[in-house]
Design a protein around this motif. Sequence first.
Motif, PDB file in Angstrom:
ATOM      1  N   LYS A 188      19.626 -62.532  56.685  1.00 13.19           N
ATOM      2  CA  LYS A 188      17.994 -60.981  57.864  1.00 13.19           C
ATOM      3  C   LYS A 188      16.844 -61.089  56.893  1.00 13.19           C
ATOM      4  O   LYS A 188      17.734 -60.427  55.586  1.00 13.19           O
ATOM      5  CB  LYS A 188      19.117 -60.697  58.111  1.00 13.19           C
ATOM      6  N   SER A 232      15.653 -42.375  61.633  1.00  8.14           N
ATOM      7  CA  SER A 232      15.922 -42.735  60.231  1.00  8.14           C
ATOM      8  C   SER A 232      14.823 -42.528  59.314  1.00  8.14           C
ATOM      9  O   SER A 232      15.488 -41.735  58.715  1.00  8.14           O
ATOM     10  CB  SER A 232      15.564 -44.415  60.163  1.00  8.14           C
ATOM     11  N   ASN A 255      16.212 -47.987  58.229  1.00 13.10           N
ATOM     12  CA  ASN A 255      17.145 -47.997  58.387  1.00 13.10           C
ATOM     13  C   ASN A 255      17.403 -49.623  58.293  1.00 13.10           C
ATOM     14  O   ASN A 255      18.234 -49.670  58.157  1.00 13.10           O
ATOM     15  CB  ASN A 255      16.387 -48.131  60.312  1.00 13.10           C
ATOM     16  N   TYR A 256      16.664 -50.519  58.377  1.00 15.50           N
ATOM     17  CA  TYR A 256      17.162 -51.813  57.747  1.00 15.50           C
ATOM     18  C   TYR A 256      17.700 -51.939  56.493  1.00 15.50           C
ATOM     19  O   TYR A 256      18.824 -52.175  55.869  1.00 15.50           O
ATOM     20  CB  TYR A 256      16.175 -53.011  57.575  1.00 15.50           C
ATOM     21  N   GLU A 258      19.252 -49.623  55.800  1.00  9.52           N
ATOM     22  CA  GLU A 258      20.879 -48.860  55.143  1.00  9.52           C
ATOM     23  C   GLU A 258      21.931 -49.712  55.577  1.00  9.52           C
ATOM     24  O   GLU A 258      23.344 -50.036  56.301  1.00  9.52           O
ATOM     25  CB  GLU A 258      20.738 -47.811  56.235  1.00  9.52           C
ATOM     26  N   ARG A 259      20.860 -50.480  56.301  1.00  8.76           N
ATOM     27  CA  ARG A 259      22.235 -51.949  56.733  1.00  8.76           C
ATOM     28  C   ARG A 259      22.442 -52.920  55.912  1.00  8.76           C
ATOM     29  O   ARG A 259      22.175 -53.627  55.062  1.00  8.76           O
ATOM     30  CB  ARG A 259      21.213 -53.039  58.131  1.00  8.76           C
ATOM     31  N   SER A 260      24.312 -53.181  56.103  1.00  9.06           N
ATOM     32  CA  SER A 260      24.850 -54.530  55.161  1.00  9.06           C
ATOM     33  C   SER A 260      23.721 -55.878  55.219  1.00  9.06           C
ATOM     34  O   SER A 260      23.392 -56.767  54.645  1.00  9.06           O
ATOM     35  CB  SER A 260      26.074 -54.063  54.961  1.00  9.06           C
ATOM     36  N   ASP A 261      23.497 -55.962  56.377  1.00 16.00           N
ATOM     37  CA  ASP A 261      22.594 -57.752  56.528  1.00 16.00           C
ATOM     38  C   ASP A 261      21.776 -57.951  56.412  1.00 16.00           C
ATOM     39  O   ASP A 261      21.544 -58.761  57.089  1.00 16.00           O
ATOM     40  CB  ASP A 261      23.946 -57.638  58.698  1.00 16.00           C
ATOM     41  N   VAL A 262      21.210 -56.395  55.779  1.00 17.86           N
ATOM     42  CA  VAL A 262      19.643 -57.239  55.611  1.00 17.86           C
ATOM     43  C   VAL A 262      19.241 -57.125  53.824  1.00 17.86           C
ATOM     44  O   VAL A 262      20.052 -56.518  53.716  1.00 17.86           O
ATOM     45  CB  VAL A 262      18.613 -55.895  56.192  1.00 17.86           C
TER      46      VAL A 262
END
Length: 329
Positions: A188, A232, A255-256, A258-262
Amino acid sequence: MPLKVGIPRALLYYYYYPMWRVFFQELGAEVVLSQPSNKGLLATGLKHAVDEVCLPVKLAYGHVLDLAGKSDLIFLPRLVSIGRREYICPKFLGFPDMIRRIKGVPKLIDPNINLYKSRMELYRVVHEVGKLFSCSCYKIGMAYMRSVKVHNQYLKLLRLGLMPAEAMAIVEDRVENLPVPEAVDSFKVALIGHPYNIYDTYVNMNVIKRLKEMGASIMTAEFLPEQVVNNSAARCLPKKLFWTLGQRMAGAAFNYMERSDVAGIVHIAAFGCGPDSMTGELIERSARLNGVPFLNITLDEHTGEAGLLTRLEAFMDMLRWRKAGPAWV
Ligand code: SF4
């Protein structure tokens, strides 16, 4: 014969076109769009634009001039502020005046939109513009209500992950069903930039399609609700950014991150853009601190496709190596 209102396919077209279209159509006008961006429009823009402006504004000149001869009026609001206690880039404010000096441009509808103090100002603008088409306050009010409904429907579709062109086709009833979501990929990538840079396929040389072909699934700021973006930004910045679009871009990027999927962030900036140089720097520093891969691409009228592809490929390779772990490094 209905009055023809021209809307340039540029700048905040990607946020507000569905709303503007419905408003004018409900008041009996015919809405005419400029062609999708292309080499000819950019050449026209470069010929007429003042040297100091950024690439998106130069291209917007081309879009406005494309509407000359096709429309009776051109809708070009003088945007000062589109949110409480925020401003929009001054180039939006000055754009109608830059255009007015060009010979042969149809009459402009250029209401002042300044929501810095209150959103109530919008009602004054709606009536000021509506009166050009109808003397019925009721009809103007209804046109506005219907346009807001379509705008909310459009925003909802963007939050679901649709690109503006797909969401516009749905709210305009040009397609019946939601596009089938792409298969979820392991990469992602958050694509951050002003809407007219990331969604205009000519100016960015189809960066979204290119990244998808290289195995990325794309996330943009428009996928996130405004509240999430603002929260954020508030967590990561000592104070609110001055510019609405800069705040939205920075908030989404944080925000992105902080996300592990990005897996990484691609920032698209325009040559000659002051706000981009600052927002891009803030995002890059934060990405470095958080160990998130970051790629900055600056677009100008001379950007070559081959150079862009090489940088995107190298970035995607780097994401793959990171995922594969130390054996690959
Ligand atoms: S924010 Fe930047 S790219 Fe957008 S109009 Fe202003 S200077 Fe141009």
